[in-house]
Design a protein around this motif. Structure first.
Motif, short mmCIF file in Angstrom:
data_model
loop_
_atom_site.label_atom_id
_atom_site.label_comp_id
_atom_site.label_asym_id
_atom_site.label_seq_id
_atom_site.Cartn_x
_atom_site.Cartn_y
_atom_site.Cartn_z
N LYS A 121 0.85 -1.19 0.00
CA LYS A 121 0.00 0.00 0.00
C LYS A 121 0.89 1.24 0.00
O LYS A 121 1.94 1.26 0.63
CB LYS A 121 -0.92 0.02 1.22
N ILE A 122 0.47 2.26 -0.72
CA ILE A 122 1.17 3.53 -0.73
C ILE A 122 0.17 4.60 -0.31
O ILE A 122 -0.86 4.78 -0.98
CB ILE A 122 1.75 3.86 -2.13
N PRO A 123 0.43 5.30 0.79
CA PRO A 123 -0.50 6.35 1.22
C PRO A 123 -0.75 7.38 0.13
O PRO A 123 0.18 7.85 -0.53
CB PRO A 123 0.22 6.98 2.43
N GLY A 124 -2.01 7.70 -0.07
CA GLY A 124 -2.37 8.70 -1.07
C GLY A 124 -2.48 8.15 -2.47
O GLY A 124 -2.77 8.91 -3.40
N VAL A 125 -2.27 6.85 -2.65
CA VAL A 125 -2.35 6.22 -3.98
C VAL A 125 -3.48 5.20 -3.98
O VAL A 125 -3.49 4.26 -3.19
CB VAL A 125 -1.02 5.54 -4.37
N LYS A 126 -4.43 5.41 -4.87
CA LYS A 126 -5.57 4.51 -4.99
C LYS A 126 -5.30 3.48 -6.07
O LYS A 126 -4.86 3.82 -7.17
CB LYS A 126 -6.84 5.31 -5.34
N LYS A 127 -5.56 2.21 -5.79
CA LYS A 127 -5.40 1.17 -6.79
C LYS A 127 -6.68 1.00 -7.60
O LYS A 127 -7.78 1.07 -7.06
CB LYS A 127 -5.07 -0.17 -6.13
N ALA A 128 -6.51 0.79 -8.89
CA ALA A 128 -7.63 0.44 -9.77
C ALA A 128 -7.22 -0.82 -10.52
O ALA A 128 -6.16 -0.85 -11.15
CB ALA A 128 -7.92 1.58 -10.75
N LEU A 129 -8.02 -1.86 -10.42
CA LEU A 129 -7.63 -3.15 -10.99
C LEU A 129 -8.15 -3.30 -12.41
O LEU A 129 -9.26 -2.89 -12.74
CB LEU A 129 -8.16 -4.29 -10.13
N PHE A 130 -7.32 -3.89 -13.26
CA PHE A 130 -7.77 -4.32 -14.58
C PHE A 130 -7.45 -5.79 -14.74
O PHE A 130 -6.41 -6.26 -14.28
CB PHE A 130 -7.14 -3.48 -15.69
N ASN A 131 -8.35 -6.53 -15.37
CA ASN A 131 -8.16 -7.97 -15.57
C ASN A 131 -8.54 -8.34 -16.99
O ASN A 131 -9.69 -8.13 -17.40
CB ASN A 131 -9.02 -8.77 -14.58
N PRO A 132 -7.60 -8.88 -17.75
CA PRO A 132 -7.93 -9.32 -19.11
C PRO A 132 -9.07 -10.33 -19.08
O PRO A 132 -9.19 -11.14 -18.16
CB PRO A 132 -6.64 -9.96 -19.60
N SER A 133 -9.92 -10.28 -20.10
CA SER A 133 -11.10 -11.13 -20.13
C SER A 133 -10.76 -12.61 -20.31
O SER A 133 -11.54 -13.48 -19.95
CB SER A 133 -12.05 -10.68 -21.24
N ARG A 134 -9.59 -12.87 -20.89
CA ARG A 134 -9.15 -14.25 -21.11
C ARG A 134 -7.66 -14.24 -21.40
O ARG A 134 -7.04 -13.18 -21.56
CB ARG A 134 -9.91 -14.88 -22.28
N ASP A 135 -7.08 -15.43 -21.48
CA ASP A 135 -5.71 -15.58 -21.92
C ASP A 135 -5.67 -15.65 -23.45
O ASP A 135 -6.70 -15.89 -24.10
CB ASP A 135 -5.11 -16.87 -21.34
N PRO A 136 -4.50 -15.44 -24.04
CA PRO A 136 -4.40 -15.62 -25.49
C PRO A 136 -4.89 -17.00 -25.90
O PRO A 136 -4.67 -17.99 -25.19
CB PRO A 136 -2.91 -15.44 -25.76
N HIS A 137 -5.54 -17.08 -27.05
CA HIS A 137 -6.09 -18.35 -27.50
C HIS A 137 -4.96 -19.30 -27.84
O HIS A 137 -3.99 -18.91 -28.52
CB HIS A 137 -6.98 -18.12 -28.72
N PRO A 138 -5.04 -20.57 -27.39
CA PRO A 138 -3.96 -21.51 -27.69
C PRO A 138 -3.75 -21.75 -29.17
O PRO A 138 -2.66 -22.17 -29.60
CB PRO A 138 -4.40 -22.81 -26.97
N GLY A 139 -4.76 -21.47 -29.99
CA GLY A 139 -4.63 -21.65 -31.43
C GLY A 139 -3.97 -20.48 -32.14
O GLY A 139 -3.67 -20.58 -33.34
N THR A 140 -3.73 -19.38 -31.42
CA THR A 140 -3.09 -18.22 -32.03
C THR A 140 -1.65 -18.56 -32.40
O THR A 140 -0.95 -19.24 -31.64
CB THR A 140 -3.10 -17.03 -31.05
N HIS A 141 -1.20 -18.09 -33.54
CA HIS A 141 0.18 -18.33 -33.96
C HIS A 141 1.13 -17.87 -32.86
O HIS A 141 0.95 -16.79 -32.29
CB HIS A 141 0.46 -17.58 -35.25
N HIS A 142 2.15 -18.66 -32.58
CA HIS A 142 2.98 -18.37 -31.41
C HIS A 142 3.78 -17.10 -31.56
O HIS A 142 4.17 -16.49 -30.56
CB HIS A 142 3.88 -19.57 -31.07
#
Length: 414
Positions: free
Chosen positions: A41-62
Motif C-alpha cells: 500500500k502507498i498512502p495517497g495512492v488509490k489502486k484500480a484493478l484491470f483484468n484481461p477477459s481471457r488468456d491468449p487463445h492456444p490456437g493463435t500463432h505463437h
C-alpha cells in the motif's frame, strides 16, 4: 495534478515517484494494475484493478501470442478507464510501462491526455541479448518471433507524447527515429538505505557466517544464463580450489525469469550442480530475501559478482555499488555504462569463469588497493543514481509532459 500510473505489477518502477506524489494532498494519484498485492500500500495512492477477459487463445500463432496478450491487457485497461471516468477521475497525465499492453489504448480512453511511457527494452535478434551466446544459436522461428514481439512497443513509441528509459544502453536499443522523444533517467537507488557498513559480518536467520573472512556474493531474480549463472557456478569451482576459506552466498530464486528453460525440465541450479563439483558446505543458496536481509548480504560482501548479457541492467548492481561493494561485473555494454574497470569496480569476460575467479583473487589479495574502488563505487551512485535527486527530476518530467513542455530532459553521465 491528477496522475494515472499503469503497470501490471504494483508498484514496480513507479514505487518511489508514486510515493512522493501520493504524499502531496494536492495530487490525486491512481495506480492501474493487474496484481493487487494487498500487502503493498502507498498512502495517497488509490489502486484500480484491470483484468484481461481471457488468456491468449492456444490456437493463435505463437509469434502473435504476446501481441494478443497485450491487446487483451489494453482492452482491460480501457474498461478500467471507463469506470474511472464514471467515478469522476480524468488524469492530467498517464505514466505507463510499455510492452505488456496496458498503455495501448489509453490515448483513446482518455483523449487529449498526455502519455509518458517507460521504455525498458526493445527486442533484437542480433546485436544484443538474443544471439549473445554462440552456443545457443537462433532459429528462424526465434528471429521472426523476436521481431513481432516489438509490435505493442512500436504502437506506444508512435502514440506516446514522451518516453523514458533508465539507461543510455537501453535507450540505444530503440529505433533511432524514436530516440529523440525518449529521456534517459534511472529509477534511482536509495543511497541512505543502501550504504556501507564497514566490518560487518553476515548473519541471517538461518545462516551465520560471522566467522568468515572471505565472502563472495551473487544476486539475481532467477538462476539463468541471461544473468550468467552457469558461468558464475563454474567460477566458484576455481574460487574454491584457490581459496579454501572462501564462502559464497547466492541470493535468488531457482527459476528462469529471462530466456529459455532447459528442455529436460531441470533448473539451471540442478544442471550446474550436477555438472560442476563444488564444496556445498561453502556455497549457501539463501533464496529470495526481503530487502533488510539482502542489504546485509551485499554490505558484508568482499566481492560481488554481477554478470549479464547485453540486456536490461539490474537494480541490484547499482544497489551493491551504493553500499561500497566491490563489484566484479561482466564486460558487457550495460555494465560498462556504470563501471569503469579499475576505477569503481572490476570487469571480466562474461564467458571466462577463470577470469572471474582471477578478479576475485585480485580483490581478496589487495584489500588496500580495493578500498579506493569501493569509495569510488559509492561516489558513482551518489553522483549519478541517487534516488533523492532522481525522484524529483522524474516528477518534473511528469509535470512537463502534463503541461505539454517537452524537451530532452537528459540525465547526463559525467
Amino acid at each position: 495534478m491528477r496522475v494515472l500510473f499503469l503497470h501490471p505489477n504494483f508498484p514496480a518502477q513507479y514505487r518511489h515517484v508514486a510515493t512522493v506524489l501520493g504524499h502531496d494532498p494536492k495530487n490525486q494519484v491512481v495506480f492501474g494494475t493487474k496484481n493487487e498485492r494487498p500487502e503493498w500500500k502507498i498512502p495517497g495512492v488509490k489502486k484500480a484493478l484491470f483484468n484481461p477477459s481471457r488468456d491468449p487463445h492456444p490456437g493463435t500463432h505463437h509469434y502473435v501470442r504476446p501481441l494478443e496478450s497485450a491487446v487483451l491487457y489494453g482492452q482491460a485497461v480501457f474498461r478500467m478507464a471507463d469506470q474511472l471516468k464514471e467515478q469522476g477521475f480524468v488524469p492530467d497525465v498517464i505514466c505507463g510501462h510499455s510492452g505488456w499492453g496496458p498503455t495501448l489504448f489509453v490515448k483513446d480512453a482518455f483523449p487529449g491526455v498526455p502519455l509518458l511511457c517507460y521504455f525498458e527494452w526493445f527486442y533484437h535478434a542480433y546485436g544484443s541479448d538474443a544471439n549473445f551466446d554462440p552456443s545457443d544459436p537462433l532459429s528462424i522461428d526465434d528471429v521472426a518471433r523476436i521481431r513481432i514481439k516489438n509490435a505493442p512497443i512500436l504502437v506506444d513509441l508512435y502514440s506516446c507524447d514522451w518516453g523514458l528509459s533508465p539507461t543510455y544502453w537501453q535507450r540505444s536499443q530503440f529505433p533511432p527515429e524514436f530516440q529523440s522523444k525518449i529521456s534517459v533517467m534511472h529509477d534511482g537507488v536509495d543511497t541512505d538505505y543502501f550504504k556501507p557498513n564497514p566490518g560487518t559480518k553476515l548473519v541471517l536467520p538461518n545462516l551465520d557466517l560471522s566467522h568468515v573472512d572471505e565472502l563472495v556474493t551473487y544476486v539475481a531474480r532467477g538462476m539463468e544464463p541471461y544473468r550468467g549463472f552457469p558461468e558464475f557456478i563454474e567460477s566458484v569451482a576455481y574460487i574454491q580450489e584457490r581459496r579454501p576459506n572462501c564462502h559464497v552466498v547466492v541470493v535468488g530464486s531457482d527459476r528462469v525469469c529471462y530466456g529459455k528453460s532447459l528442455p529436460d525440465g531441470k533448473s539451471y541450479k540442478e544442471h550446474m550442480l550436477e555438472k560442476v563439483p563444488l564444496d556445498l558446505s561453502r556455497v549457501h543458496f539463501v533464496g529470495a530475501l526481503p530487502y533488510g536481509q539482502y542489504l546485509k548480504v551485499i554490505q558484508a560482501s568482499q566481492a560481488h559478482i554481477y554478470l549479464t548479457r547485453p540486456f536490461v541492467l539490474s537494480w541490484s548492481m547499482i544497489e551493491s555499488l551504493s553500499t561500497g561493494c566491490l563489484v566484479i561485473g561482466s564486460d558487457t555494454q550495460p555494465v560498462r555504462e556504470v563501471i569503469e574497470h579499475g576505477k569503481n569496480g572490476l570487469l571480466a569476460d562474461f564467458f571466462s569463469p577463470k577470469e572471474i575467479a582471477d578478479r576475485v583473487d585480485e580483490v581478496m589479495d589487495h584489500p588496500d588497493r580495493m578500498a579506493e574502488l569501493r569509495k569510488n563505487a559509492r561516489e558513482t551512485v551518489l553522483e549519478r543514481y541517487a534516488l533523492k535527486d532522481l525522484v524529483f527530476r522524474h516528477i518534473q518530467l511528469i509535470e512537463d509532459v502534463a503541461n505539454g513542455v517537452l524537451s530532452s530532459h537528459e540525465f547526463k553521465v559525467s
